[in-house]
Design a protein around this motif. Structure first.
Motif, PDB file in Angstrom:
ATOM      1  N   ALA A  43       0.839  -1.197   0.000  1.00  0.00           N
ATOM      2  CA  ALA A  43       0.000   0.000   0.000  1.00  0.00           C
ATOM      3  C   ALA A  43       0.874   1.247   0.000  1.00  0.00           C
ATOM      4  O   ALA A  43       1.819   1.351   0.777  1.00  0.00           O
ATOM      5  CB  ALA A  43      -0.919  -0.003   1.211  1.00  0.00           C
ATOM      6  N   GLU A  44       0.537   2.203  -0.865  1.00  0.00           N
ATOM      7  CA  GLU A  44       1.257   3.476  -0.875  1.00  0.00           C
ATOM      8  C   GLU A  44       0.712   4.379   0.226  1.00  0.00           C
ATOM      9  O   GLU A  44      -0.485   4.380   0.508  1.00  0.00           O
ATOM     10  CB  GLU A  44       1.103   4.161  -2.227  1.00  0.00           C
ATOM     11  N   TYR A  45       1.623   5.146   0.828  1.00  0.00           N
ATOM     12  CA  TYR A  45       1.218   6.098   1.856  1.00  0.00           C
ATOM     13  C   TYR A  45       2.205   7.252   1.873  1.00  0.00           C
ATOM     14  O   TYR A  45       3.324   7.159   1.361  1.00  0.00           O
ATOM     15  CB  TYR A  45       1.141   5.427   3.237  1.00  0.00           C
ATOM     16  N   THR A  46       1.780   8.377   2.448  1.00  0.00           N
ATOM     17  CA  THR A  46       2.624   9.563   2.550  1.00  0.00           C
ATOM     18  C   THR A  46       3.329   9.557   3.896  1.00  0.00           C
ATOM     19  O   THR A  46       2.685   9.431   4.941  1.00  0.00           O
ATOM     20  CB  THR A  46       1.785  10.838   2.393  1.00  0.00           C
ATOM     21  N   GLN A  47       4.640   9.710   3.863  1.00  0.00           N
ATOM     22  CA  GLN A  47       5.434   9.736   5.084  1.00  0.00           C
ATOM     23  C   GLN A  47       5.371  11.126   5.713  1.00  0.00           C
ATOM     24  O   GLN A  47       4.903  12.084   5.095  1.00  0.00           O
ATOM     25  CB  GLN A  47       6.884   9.361   4.766  1.00  0.00           C
ATOM     26  N   ASP A  48       5.897  11.261   6.925  1.00  0.00           N
ATOM     27  CA  ASP A  48       5.883  12.534   7.643  1.00  0.00           C
ATOM     28  C   ASP A  48       6.579  13.647   6.874  1.00  0.00           C
ATOM     29  O   ASP A  48       6.207  14.812   6.973  1.00  0.00           O
ATOM     30  CB  ASP A  48       6.535  12.385   9.026  1.00  0.00           C
TER      31      ASP A  48
END
Length: 151
Positions: A43-48
């Motif tokens: 799953a793609e996600y946005t990091q901090d």
């Protein structure tokens, strides 16, 4: 009654458009309308820092089992059938004996609840007449029944 009959009679006919019952290790016991829930993918996600990353390949059930076991949100969020859900409320008592999450996605939502040995998930779709109240009541009813039978 088989696990599949529990899902069909206590979730699907009671207001959920999809439902699953699986072990706390992520293994499927029964499902209806949740075929992608048990497919592994990254799953793609946005990091901090704003960059995009891809998680290791796990099934949504494995991700959810980890979340329910630890209570720690995963960086890629709650995913059901490869769709991201936003947790709205998490209820716990007696440590983590009762762990229930209410979540939303565009035009739908989910209720996730831990039993003594498994996890119950119900989803609803507002475009087909589903609603949170019926879905939540169905999932919580099945969880209560399973808890009362130490399952």
């Amino acid at each position: 009654m088989s696990w599949q009959e529990f899902v069909d009679s206590m979730l699907i006919t009671q207001g959920c458009s999809g439902g699953a019952l699986f072990g706390q290790d992520g293994t499927v016991w029964a499902q209806t309308g949740m075929e992608q829930f048990f497919d592994a993918y990254g799953a793609e996600y946005t990091q901090d820092d704003g960059t995009t990353a891809t998680s290791a390949a796990y099934t949504d059930a494995q991700r959810m089992a980890s979340y329910v076991a630890t209570g720690n949100k995963l960086p890629e969020g709650i995913r059901i059938n490869h769709k991201k859900y936003m947790p709205l409320r998490t209820l716990t008592d007696d440590g983590a004996a009762n762990f229930t999450v209410y979540a939303r996605c565009p035009k739908g939502g989910a209720c996730i609840s831990k039993t003594a040995t498994g996890i119950v998930v119900g989803i609803f779709d507002e475009t087909t007449g589903g609603n949170a109240g019926a879905c939540n009541a169905a999932v919580e009813g099945l969880r209560t029944y399973l808890f009362s039978n130490n399952l």
